[in-house]
Scaffold this active site. Sequence first.
Site, PDB file in Angstrom:
ATOM      1  NE  ARG A  24      -1.488  -1.395   3.714  1.00 38.69           N
ATOM      2  CZ  ARG A  24      -1.543  -0.930   4.966  1.00 38.69           C
ATOM      3  NH1 ARG A  24      -2.565  -0.222   5.370  1.00 38.69           N
ATOM      4  NH2 ARG A  24      -0.578  -1.186   5.821  1.00 38.69           N
ATOM      5  CD  GLU A  29       7.068   8.378  16.009  1.00 40.55           C
ATOM      6  OE1 GLU A  29       5.959   8.049  16.459  1.00 40.55           O
ATOM      7  OE2 GLU A  29       8.145   8.128  16.569  1.00 40.55           O
ATOM      8  CD  GLN A  53      10.942  30.295  11.011  1.00 41.62           C
ATOM      9  OE1 GLN A  53      10.993  31.155  11.869  1.00 41.62           O
ATOM     10  NE2 GLN A  53      11.540  30.407   9.846  1.00 41.62           N
ATOM     11  CG  ASN A  55      12.050  27.644   7.563  1.00 45.11           C
ATOM     12  OD1 ASN A  55      11.137  28.386   7.828  1.00 45.11           O
ATOM     13  ND2 ASN A  55      13.211  27.704   8.189  1.00 45.11           N
ATOM     14  CG  HIS A  68      22.073  30.470   4.450  1.00 45.06           C
ATOM     15  ND1 HIS A  68      21.042  29.963   3.689  1.00 45.06           N
ATOM     16  CD2 HIS A  68      22.765  31.289   3.630  1.00 45.06           C
ATOM     17  CE1 HIS A  68      21.105  30.468   2.470  1.00 45.06           C
ATOM     18  NE2 HIS A  68      22.145  31.280   2.407  1.00 45.06           N
ATOM     19  CE  LYS A  78      19.221  26.680   9.605  1.00 43.29           C
ATOM     20  NZ  LYS A  78      19.828  27.158   8.344  1.00 43.29           N
ATOM     21  CG  HIS A 125      22.073  23.813   6.772  1.00 43.43           C
ATOM     22  ND1 HIS A 125      20.990  24.287   6.093  1.00 43.43           N
ATOM     23  CD2 HIS A 125      22.129  22.480   6.549  1.00 43.43           C
ATOM     24  CE1 HIS A 125      20.390  23.276   5.481  1.00 43.43           C
ATOM     25  NE2 HIS A 125      21.071  22.168   5.742  1.00 43.43           N
ATOM     26  CE1 TYR A 138      15.560  26.181   6.949  1.00 48.63           C
ATOM     27  CE2 TYR A 138      15.054  24.969   4.956  1.00 48.63           C
ATOM     28  CZ  TYR A 138      15.367  26.156   5.586  1.00 48.63           C
ATOM     29  OH  TYR A 138      15.482  27.309   4.854  1.00 48.63           O
ATOM     30  CD  GLU A 149      20.022  37.405   6.584  1.00 49.85           C
ATOM     31  OE1 GLU A 149      19.507  36.338   6.205  1.00 49.85           O
ATOM     32  OE2 GLU A 149      19.852  38.483   6.006  1.00 49.85           O
ATOM     33  CE  LYS A 176      20.462  35.487   1.969  1.00 48.34           C
ATOM     34  NZ  LYS A 176      19.682  35.806   3.141  1.00 48.34           N
ATOM     35  CG  ASP A 177      23.395  32.041  -0.624  1.00 49.13           C
ATOM     36  OD1 ASP A 177      23.375  32.663   0.468  1.00 49.13           O
ATOM     37  OD2 ASP A 177      22.564  31.169  -0.919  1.00 49.13           O
TER      38      ASP A 177
END
Length: 189
Positions: A24, A29, A53, A55, A68, A78, A125, A138, A149, A176-177
């Site tokens: 099926r 979990e 939070q 994301n 980041h 995270k 990360h 995450y 940041e 920005k990266d």
Amino acid sequence: MSKLIPTRLPGVVIVEPAVFGDDRGWFSESYNEPRFHAQLAELGLPAPRAFVQDNHSVSAAWVLRGLHYQRAPHAQGKLVRVVKGSAFDVAVDIRRGSPTFGQWVGEVLSADNKRQLWIPEGFAHGFVALEDDTHFLYKTTDTYAKDCEGSIVWNDPAIGIEWPLPAGVQPRLAPKDAAAPLLADAKHD
């Protein structure tokens, strides 16, 4: 029950979930706080702060996001996973004074292997999507705070991440990266 697999960076662990499948489909979990905390304790690691939070990002193949992190008072741990597609996920130790400062670990996370990576506070990360329409999820232990940041350029030679990019392929980066500083110049304390 999931299995936690330590990496060469103390505190960063691979979470290999138990998956139960039949004709099926399958069930897993993806997170159980008491079990996760107990398994971290078995490894001698502290429990994270509560996740506050979630994301979800979607990336085309060879999009690279990172490296980041967030500084105190909004530093984030995270718990990351891929639910569609695949990505090469990376954590970099940016804790000054740590014996593994500037070292990295990478792991392929995919919808197929269902693995997750726990990245505690004090690590940068990033990831590169290995295929189109990669969905990356995450959970974070703090909310996003623009004034906290930080970022480090993805190809810092002092870190030496071995990104699995095909020959001749350049990653697709956010401006920005692409303009992020080297680890030596980054503000991360």
